[in-house]
Design an enzyme around this catalytic site. Structure first.
Site, short mmCIF file in Angstrom:
data_model
loop_
_atom_site.label_atom_id
_atom_site.label_comp_id
_atom_site.label_asym_id
_atom_site.label_seq_id
_atom_site.Cartn_x
_atom_site.Cartn_y
_atom_site.Cartn_z
N TYR A 156 0.64 -1.33 0.11
CA TYR A 156 -0.06 0.19 0.08
C TYR A 156 0.98 1.58 -0.27
CZ TYR A 156 -4.63 2.39 0.91
OH TYR A 156 -5.56 3.64 1.78
N LYS A 209 -20.03 -19.73 -11.99
CA LYS A 209 -19.10 -20.03 -13.33
C LYS A 209 -17.78 -19.20 -12.92
CE LYS A 209 -22.37 -19.95 -16.55
NZ LYS A 209 -21.68 -21.21 -17.41
N ASP A 219 -26.29 -15.27 -19.97
CA ASP A 219 -27.09 -15.06 -20.11
C ASP A 219 -28.02 -14.05 -19.97
OD1 ASP A 219 -26.64 -17.50 -19.23
OD2 ASP A 219 -26.94 -17.64 -17.37
N ALA A 241 -29.77 -17.06 -28.31
CA ALA A 241 -28.42 -16.76 -27.99
C ALA A 241 -28.06 -18.09 -28.44
CB ALA A 241 -28.45 -16.20 -26.75
N1 LIG Z 1 -26.47 -27.14 -21.94
C1 LIG Z 1 -25.50 -25.62 -22.00
O1 LIG Z 1 -24.57 -25.53 -22.69
C2 LIG Z 1 -26.17 -23.92 -22.47
C3 LIG Z 1 -28.07 -23.95 -22.52
N2 LIG Z 1 -28.68 -23.37 -22.76
C4 LIG Z 1 -29.86 -23.16 -22.69
O2 LIG Z 1 -30.32 -22.63 -24.02
C5 LIG Z 1 -31.68 -22.44 -23.33
C6 LIG Z 1 -31.66 -21.00 -24.48
O3 LIG Z 1 -30.82 -20.76 -24.00
P1 LIG Z 1 -30.31 -18.89 -24.50
O4 LIG Z 1 -29.99 -19.41 -25.87
O5 LIG Z 1 -29.64 -18.03 -23.74
O6 LIG Z 1 -31.71 -17.93 -24.39
P2 LIG Z 1 -32.26 -17.35 -24.87
O7 LIG Z 1 -33.21 -16.45 -24.60
O8 LIG Z 1 -31.74 -16.10 -26.13
O9 LIG Z 1 -33.37 -18.53 -26.58
C7 LIG Z 1 -34.08 -18.94 -26.15
C8 LIG Z 1 -34.70 -18.81 -27.77
O10 LIG Z 1 -35.79 -20.50 -27.62
C9 LIG Z 1 -36.79 -20.06 -28.00
N3 LIG Z 1 -38.19 -20.61 -27.49
C10 LIG Z 1 -38.77 -20.42 -26.22
N4 LIG Z 1 -39.88 -20.95 -26.74
C11 LIG Z 1 -40.38 -22.38 -28.16
C12 LIG Z 1 -40.80 -23.41 -28.85
N5 LIG Z 1 -41.78 -23.41 -27.86
N6 LIG Z 1 -40.43 -23.54 -29.44
C13 LIG Z 1 -38.68 -23.00 -30.44
N7 LIG Z 1 -38.42 -21.90 -29.57
C14 LIG Z 1 -38.63 -21.67 -28.63
C15 LIG Z 1 -36.85 -18.65 -27.95
O11 LIG Z 1 -38.03 -17.79 -28.98
C16 LIG Z 1 -35.18 -17.80 -28.33
O12 LIG Z 1 -35.00 -17.31 -29.11
C17 LIG Z 1 -31.62 -22.19 -22.10
O13 LIG Z 1 -33.02 -23.96 -21.40
C18 LIG Z 1 -30.43 -22.21 -21.55
O14 LIG Z 1 -30.45 -22.86 -20.26
C19 LIG Z 1 -27.84 -22.30 -22.76
C20 LIG Z 1 -26.65 -22.10 -23.24
C21 LIG Z 1 -26.04 -23.00 -22.90
C1 LIG Z 2 -24.61 -23.36 -19.05
C2 LIG Z 2 -25.37 -21.82 -19.26
O1 LIG Z 2 -24.68 -20.77 -19.66
C3 LIG Z 2 -26.63 -21.44 -19.60
O2 LIG Z 2 -27.77 -23.16 -19.29
O3 LIG Z 2 -26.99 -20.93 -19.67
MG LIG Z 3 -25.47 -18.94 -19.54
#
Ligand SMILES: NC(=O)C1=CN([C@@H]2O[C@H](COP(=O)(O)OP(=O)(O)OC[C@H]3O[C@@H](n4cnc5c(N)ncnc54)[C@H](O)[C@@H]3O)[C@@H](O)[C@H]2O)C=CC1
Ligand SMILES: CC(=O)C(=O)O
Ligand SMILES: [Mg+2]
Length: 469
Positions: A109, A164, A207, A267
């Site tokens: 410091y 994370k 997220d 995303a």
């Molecule tokens: N296993 C892994 O490493 C990861 C898993 N995820 C999971 O994936 C899911 C989405 O995450 P993000 O892309 O970050 O969220 P986000 O909100 O950006 O995307 C979700 C998408 O799903 C669509 N959606 C919702 N209901 C739907 C339906 N009935 N039919 C078709 N599409 C539909 C939405 O319109 C949106 O475009 C979450 O459950 C998250 O936990 C996300 C990132 C990593």
């Molecule tokens: C694993 C992750 O980053 C998610 O489900 O959003």
């Molecule tokens: Mg995530």
């Protein structure tokens, strides 16, 4: 499908009215599984015991209720072991050296620190050698798309961001700090991250919902000189590609010939589509809530517009059910419960299903298993965990090591191949297409390949000694 948890129930048992066997039976009947029993106090008439029970989150209250209404049983308290590990948060800041006397104090410091500040003032890049910047990543969320829970706000997102940060440290030795912002305004998020960037060697966006996440990442990548990566996009896409490379080896189908359906074009879904196209997929259907993205259609969402212009995009406008007929691969990054056994039955032979919504996948793994050749989820409690934790610790570790100013497509593709390569041909099978997050070779291999790709593509600002000729 419910999420599993374990709870500890402290009970006081009246020995004249009930015995432990009856208590255990009541727990089992209510859907719990007794895994440990500790006697806390044994008296003449009563005993106090802590009973640890594995139970689904839905049934935990049922188990407690079953005991509460049993004659001779008093439930003293219940604690959820998952909540217990979060008490007081999961990480802390630790000094690297003790301050034992005034001499130490005057070095770490004032006045000693002033000379170090001046050195950095003269040459900003010294922040890398003289501060935490060299090995520190900000895990930044606005709480708008937390796991599959949706917009739950910044405070509620802290446990995930702390998690994370733990993973960064445990798996790659990278220090990371959770930053949960009380704004969902794109410009304000960009401004805030730029303002805090001096302390950090990298920014892991987490997220943040689509489509804002795309602009935030793109702008920060351009406007900052440290690597920025939206984990839900690229971490996920990288691990999906790694899993797909290995799955296709198992089913002996070339990547250019398979029909892939991605459900949920947010995303993660957008980045997965882009990554698969970069890797050679030539039949892709991208389905969201309103059906499959249509070639030739005009979309406000720039990413959807880009996808609509890709020649590999198929089956525009059709429903998920229509898209799945004859498909080889389903990748879900959408919501729990959207996929049915009927869908699986309509797919081509040897279906590959990555149901990755968290915490509950698009289909219950136990329902899906009999109808698919390869099944992966994002969860830790089933085989083939496709989760971005396999990617982000090693990627940032590599990027920080060579002081990369960017995490580019070559580095991402190198990561996917590195992760896939950790599973040897002898080990590869339906239940093991992707290495475990606990496999130490993952981070080591990813870090090496990321540095090599960064050096090859000219984004590294430092050549680590082991890469010098
Ligand atoms: N296993 C892994 O490493 C990861 C898993 N995820 C999971 O994936 C899911 C989405 O995450 P993000 O892309 O970050 O969220 P986000 O909100 O950006 O995307 C979700 C998408 O799903 C669509 N959606 C919702 N209901 C739907 C339906 N009935 N039919 C078709 N599409 C539909 C939405 O319109 C949106 O475009 C979450 O459950 C998250 O936990 C996300 C990132 C990593
Ligand atoms: C694993 C992750 O980053 C998610 O489900 O959003
Ligand atoms: Mg995530």
């Amino acid at each position: 499908m419910a999420v599993g948890t374990s709870i500890i129930i402290r009970v006081e048992l009246d020995k004249t009215a009930v015995n432990f066997g009856e208590v255990a039976t009541a727990i089992n009947n209510a859907g719990g599984d007794v895994i440990a029993v500790d006697v806390i106090r044994a008296g003449q008439l009563t005993t106090i015991r802590d009973i640890t029970v594995n139970v689904s989150d839905i049934e935990s209250q049922k188990v407690v209720n079953a005991l509460q209404f049993m004659p001779g049983v008093k439930v003293v308290n219940t604690s959820d072991r998952t909540f217990l590990v979060h008490l007081g948060g999961k990480i802390e800041v630790q000094p690297k050296l003790p301050i034992k006397n005034r001499d130490d104090l005057s070095k770490v410091y004032t006045p000693g620190v002033a000379r170090v500040c001046s050195a950095i003032h003269e040459n900003k890049s010294k922040a890398y050698s003289l501060t935490i910047k060299r090995n520190m990543v900000a895990v930044v969320s606005d709480g708008s798309a937390v796991l599959g829970l949706g917009d739950i706000g910044p405070e509620a997102s802290i446990p995930v961001m702390e998690g994370k940060a733990m993973l960064f440290k445990q798996f790659a030795g990278v220090d990371a700090f959770p930053i949960c912002l009380d704004t969902q305004d794109t410009e304000e998020i960009i401004r805030t991250i730029k303002a805090i960037a001096p302390v950090f060697g990298g920014i892991n966006l987490e997220d943040i919902s689509s489509p804002r996440c795309f602009e935030i990442e793109e702008r920060l990548t351009k406007e900052l000189d440290i690597p920025v990566m939206h984990d839900d996009q690229h971490g996920t896409a990288i691990v999906v590609l790694a899993g797909l490379i290995n799955s296709l080896k198992v089913v002996k189908k070339p990547i250019g010939s398979v029909r892939v359906v991605v459900n949920g074009i947010g995303a993660a879904g957008v980045a997965i589509c882009k990554m698969l196209l970069a890797a050679g997929v030539s039949h892709l259907t991208a389905v969201d809530r309103f059906g499959a993205i249509k070639p030739g259609e005009e979309y406000e969402n720039k990413q959807w517009q880009w996808l609509a212009e890709q020649p590999q995009l198929q089956n525009g406008g059709c429903t998920l059910s229509e898209a799945l007929v004859g498909a080889d691969v389903f990748i879900g990054v959408s919501r729990a419960g959207l996929l049915t056994v009927e869908h699986l039955k309509s797919m081509a032979s040897d279906p590959i299903v990555f149901a990755m919504a968290n915490p509950e996948p698009e289909i219950d793994p136990e329902l899906a298993e009999p109808y698919v050749r390869i099944l992966a989820t994002g969860r830790s409690d089933y085989p083939n965990q496709i989760n971005n934790v396999l990617a982000f610790p090693g990627i940032f570790s590599g990027a920080l090591h060579c002081r990369a100013r960017d995490i580019n497509t070559e580095m991402k593709l190198a990561t996917a191949h590195a992760i896939a390569s950790v599973v040897t041909d002898e080990e590869l099978n339906e239940q093991y297409i992707i290495p475990s997050v606990f496999n130490a070779h993952v981070v080591e291999t990813v870090r090496r390949e990321v540095v090599k790709a960064a050096l090859r593509t000219g984004v590294a600002r430092r050549v680590p000694s082991e890469f010098r000729e």
